[in-house]
Design a protein around this motif. Structure first.
Motif, PDB file in Angstrom:
ATOM      1  N   PRO A 194      -8.710   5.617  -9.201  1.00 45.72           N
ATOM      2  CA  PRO A 194      -8.731   4.245  -8.968  1.00 45.72           C
ATOM      3  C   PRO A 194      -8.758   3.915  -7.432  1.00 45.72           C
ATOM      4  O   PRO A 194      -8.286   4.419  -6.647  1.00 45.72           O
ATOM      5  N   GLY A 195      -9.699   2.792  -7.094  1.00 48.51           N
ATOM      6  CA  GLY A 195      -9.938   2.093  -5.780  1.00 48.51           C
ATOM      7  C   GLY A 195      -8.247   1.698  -5.291  1.00 48.51           C
ATOM      8  O   GLY A 195      -8.106   1.942  -3.888  1.00 48.51           O
ATOM      9  N   VAL A 196      -7.423   1.341  -6.098  1.00 48.88           N
ATOM     10  CA  VAL A 196      -5.982   1.024  -5.452  1.00 48.88           C
ATOM     11  C   VAL A 196      -5.334   2.324  -4.913  1.00 48.88           C
ATOM     12  O   VAL A 196      -4.753   2.072  -3.918  1.00 48.88           O
ATOM     13  N   VAL A 197      -5.541   3.325  -5.563  1.00 50.64           N
ATOM     14  CA  VAL A 197      -4.912   4.579  -5.205  1.00 50.64           C
ATOM     15  C   VAL A 197      -5.630   4.871  -3.857  1.00 50.64           C
ATOM     16  O   VAL A 197      -4.866   5.462  -2.855  1.00 50.64           O
ATOM     17  N   VAL A 198      -6.831   4.949  -3.761  1.00 50.57           N
ATOM     18  CA  VAL A 198      -7.564   5.412  -2.624  1.00 50.57           C
ATOM     19  C   VAL A 198      -7.180   4.554  -1.405  1.00 50.57           C
ATOM     20  O   VAL A 198      -6.797   4.958  -0.465  1.00 50.57           O
ATOM     21  N   MET A 199      -7.142   3.195  -1.731  1.00 53.70           N
ATOM     22  CA  MET A 199      -6.815   2.085  -0.542  1.00 53.70           C
ATOM     23  C   MET A 199      -5.329   2.459  -0.135  1.00 53.70           C
ATOM     24  O   MET A 199      -4.920   2.278   1.016  1.00 53.70           O
ATOM     25  N   GLY A 200      -4.512   2.996  -1.086  1.00 55.63           N
ATOM     26  CA  GLY A 200      -3.198   2.976  -0.806  1.00 55.63           C
ATOM     27  C   GLY A 200      -2.900   4.467   0.195  1.00 55.63           C
ATOM     28  O   GLY A 200      -2.076   4.138   1.118  1.00 55.63           O
ATOM     29  N   VAL A 201      -3.565   5.440  -0.291  1.00 58.96           N
ATOM     30  CA  VAL A 201      -3.614   6.706   0.476  1.00 58.96           C
ATOM     31  C   VAL A 201      -4.177   6.315   1.801  1.00 58.96           C
ATOM     32  O   VAL A 201      -3.598   7.005   2.920  1.00 58.96           O
TER      33      VAL A 201
END
Length: 235
Positions: A194-201
């Motif tokens: 998910p994009g949220v996970v990518v942005m969090g990393v």
């Protein structure tokens, strides 16, 4: 009683830590051994400086190529810019190792400049470190790394890689916002991630790099030009 013998001259000569006394007098040129030693250390420092520059150039070239490709077509995936971030990390690790080697030779050059050449030019200021000969002698017998890997990474982040990675971050944010029809965070997704996970990393990686580069520390790099020190001297 003095009779002009060499022994008397030795007794009235400079103290051991004042080898730079009179080194640059008009009637006495720099001693041949010291001049050759200094020139050799400068050459080795220059060689390692060039190795640093080569790594930096390759990092800039690779990042420029990835950014160009990412914006060449709307169909090109945005995550290639995140590959650029990983590439920056690889080059940063390589350059930090080289910087630690470079610091060995630069430290020796600065010791000679501070305690021999500066003293020869202006003996009234004395030497910075009366024990410089012993320290330099020990380092010639057993060369040692002068700074930690973390400090070397912080130096290269401050000088090159933090601004360079900031350019990549800006390009990636532009790519997942202005060049896609999907809204955030969905546009930042990678496959099943998910994009949220990518942005969090991405946020964690950049905040970690910022912390390493800017956290308060005692710097051990010899004569590193830092704005804070220059302002204190001017004040």
């Amino acid at each position: 009683m003095a009779d002009g013998s060499p022994e008397d001259d030795d007794e009235t000569g400079p103290a051991p830590h004042e080898i730079g006394a009179g080194l640059l007098d008009e009637e006495m040129g720099p001693s041949s051994a010291m001049a050759h030693l200094y020139r050799g250390e400068v050459h080795r420092m220059k060689f390692w400086r060039e190795r640093l520059d080569r790594t930096t150039r390759w990092a800039v070239i690779v990042v420029a190529a990835l950014i160009t490709w990412a914006f060449a077509s709307p169909n090109n995936p945005h995550y290639v810019l995140l590959v650029g971030v990983v590439t920056i990390g690889v080059f940063l690790t390589m350059e930090a190792r080289r910087y630690r080697g470079y610091e060995i030779w630069r430290t020796r050059v600065r010791i000679l400049q501070e305690n021999v050449w500066s003293y020869g030019l202006d003996p009234s200021l004395g030497v910075d470190d009366p024990e410089w000969r012993e320290k330099l002698g020990r380092d010639y017998r057993t060369p040692t790394v002068k700074i930690s890997a973390e400090e070397a990474i912080a130096h290269r982040l401050r000088r090159i890689y933090l601004p360079l990675s900031g350019v990549v971050l800006g390009a990636w944010l532009l790519r997942v916002t202005a060049f896609t029809s999907e809204p955030l965070p969905a546009s930042a997704s990678i496959g099943m991630i998910p994009g949220v996970v990518v942005m969090g990393v991405v946020a964690v990686v950049y905040l970690g790099a910022l912390f390493v580069a800017c956290r308060p520390r005692t710097w051990h790099a010899k004569a590193e030009l830092r704005a804070e020190e220059l302002r204190e001297r001017q004040g």
